[in-house]
Design a protein around this motif. Sequence first.
Motif, PDB file in Angstrom:
ATOM      1  N   ARG A 154       0.823  -1.207   0.000  1.00 48.41           N
ATOM      2  CA  ARG A 154       0.000   0.000   0.000  1.00 48.41           C
ATOM      3  C   ARG A 154       0.864   1.268   0.000  1.00 48.41           C
ATOM      4  N   ASN A 169       0.601   3.953  -2.891  1.00 49.94           N
ATOM      5  CA  ASN A 169       0.190   5.317  -2.537  1.00 49.94           C
ATOM      6  C   ASN A 169       1.261   6.343  -2.905  1.00 49.94           C
ATOM      7  N   TYR A 191       1.005   7.078  -6.510  1.00 51.98           N
ATOM      8  CA  TYR A 191      -0.063   8.037  -6.788  1.00 51.98           C
ATOM      9  C   TYR A 191       0.361   9.460  -6.432  1.00 51.98           C
ATOM     10  N   ASP A 221      -5.685   2.596   4.868  1.00 54.54           N
ATOM     11  CA  ASP A 221      -6.017   1.480   3.967  1.00 54.54           C
ATOM     12  C   ASP A 221      -6.074   0.172   4.742  1.00 54.54           C
ATOM     13  N   VAL A 233     -10.074  -1.790  -0.871  1.00 53.85           N
ATOM     14  CA  VAL A 233      -9.099  -0.758  -1.232  1.00 53.85           C
ATOM     15  C   VAL A 233      -8.537  -1.109  -2.604  1.00 53.85           C
ATOM     16  N   LYS A 275      -4.698   3.811  -6.758  1.00 54.13           N
ATOM     17  CA  LYS A 275      -5.698   4.803  -6.364  1.00 54.13           C
ATOM     18  C   LYS A 275      -5.807   5.955  -7.356  1.00 54.13           C
ATOM     19  N   SER A 290     -10.465   7.939  -4.509  1.00 52.21           N
ATOM     20  CA  SER A 290     -10.281   6.882  -3.518  1.00 52.21           C
ATOM     21  C   SER A 290      -9.219   7.241  -2.484  1.00 52.21           C
ATOM     22  N   TRP A 291      -8.676   8.478  -2.558  1.00 58.76           N
ATOM     23  CA  TRP A 291      -7.718   8.938  -1.546  1.00 58.76           C
ATOM     24  C   TRP A 291      -8.494   9.424  -0.332  1.00 58.76           C
ATOM     25  N   GLY A 345     -12.717  -1.983  -5.186  1.00 61.24           N
ATOM     26  CA  GLY A 345     -11.320  -2.397  -5.056  1.00 61.24           C
ATOM     27  C   GLY A 345     -11.223  -3.827  -4.574  1.00 61.24           C
TER      28      GLY A 345
END
Length: 479
Positions: free
Chosen positions: A311, A315, A318, A365, A375, A379, A383-384, A407
């Motif tokens: 994750r 993240n 992103y 998450d 999740v 992302k 979805s943040w 997700g």
Amino acid sequence: MKSGYITVYLSLVTGILLSLLLTVMEGVRMHTIRTQTECVMDMAMDSALAEYHREMLEQYDLFFIDMSYGGRSPSFSNTEEHIRSYMNMNFRPFQIFNIPVGKDLTALTAQDVQLQQAAVASDEKGEVLKAQAIDYMKDKWGLSILEQAAENAGLIQSGGFLESDVEERRLETEEQVKNAILNKEQQEDEEWEGRDQELPSDVVNQARNEGILRLAIDNSSSLSSASIPVGTLYTGRDIVLEGTGLMQGIQTPSGIADTCIFLRYIMEKCGNYRNRKETSEISYQVEYLLQGRDNDLDNLRGTANKLLLIREAANMAYLYGDSGKQNEARGTALLITALLGLPELEEAVTQLILFAWGYAESVKDMRMLFDGEKVPVIKDGGSWNTPYSQLLTFRGHLSEYPKGQSGLGYEDYLQALLFLMPQEKVTGRLMDIMEADIRRTKGNSCFRIDGCIDGMRAEAAVSSGYGYQYTIARSYGYE
């Protein structure tokens, strides 16, 4: 004179007829011996297969013969003796059921039975067990169960999230900034305004040190602390019983389709944090398949840390692509570096803030996954769930997220991680779980998966009280 001629003729013919009659009778006896032996052998093999292990069927929907028959030591000779015993019972049923009979015209006895082939569950590193599990799932669900395991694993793998160096880059950047601040402190006097300046990453790092389970699980006191004696289970034993592998005609599991079907079987039969299996030795069984530790807590912690790394990497990917969020972090970095008098650290401090932001989002998450929410692997803005304003207080907002997002759920991530593991290791640990759970049941304290067979070829040596010997071989298995 004429009647005497007839008497001699009849005497000669009678001798020939008697010889023919006796020959026919002996041929009938031999044919009867052969037919009876074949029928009795088939019945004995069926009877042996009927002694399938009840707990293997009850808990795992698999048919296997336990060659220990509830004892301490499984052995091929045990099954051979069972087959021989069944043959002799069917050769002489009148001795058991007190059936009135005349003379036994065959007088057959099974002298010896030898297993020429035996498919042990653990043979070929568990391929025998795996093949039966896959057949069971195909019979139950068809091919409709080929879900997203391979696709989800592909997203994680193609994104490079498992091999990401996020943590390494964070530590390097943090060291660079700390060293620069330390050098500045040594050059400035005690009234320097930046002496006690705290970075946003410092607040987040304090949370890091507490461990992911305390952050991601709302009530960590409810976690299981059960353990299993790994050293006594299949993967911990130095010596295991080996058979001859898959029976002829049984296809070796291979390819993505078979892997996905087998993983679905695992998810159906094994418990995990979100879906615990009742009456199991340990609660987090799928997590054990992933980590191989001897206790629930370490297995869950290891799995959570692996998911956290995925994750974090996703993240951060992103954040690096979102200019708006980078500008928010850069604005704070400009202010901090101005107070420090170190404008050259602007980019490094910006990166530290982004690392902290990515971690805060990743912890949320994990809270969502453990709470049963979904999740996405990758992302977008929608979805943040962690606004920049909550970065320093993110721990107080972990349960604040929109429900019902699209997700992957916790079990989807587990299945994807299993897909990315060496499948031999997954199968071996699954057999550990099976042994541990079945040993909990009455009469199975010494159960061993390498003492179970699902197919065999047996050869029997049969003798008759009339001097005949006959050998017969049969192959039987669960299909």
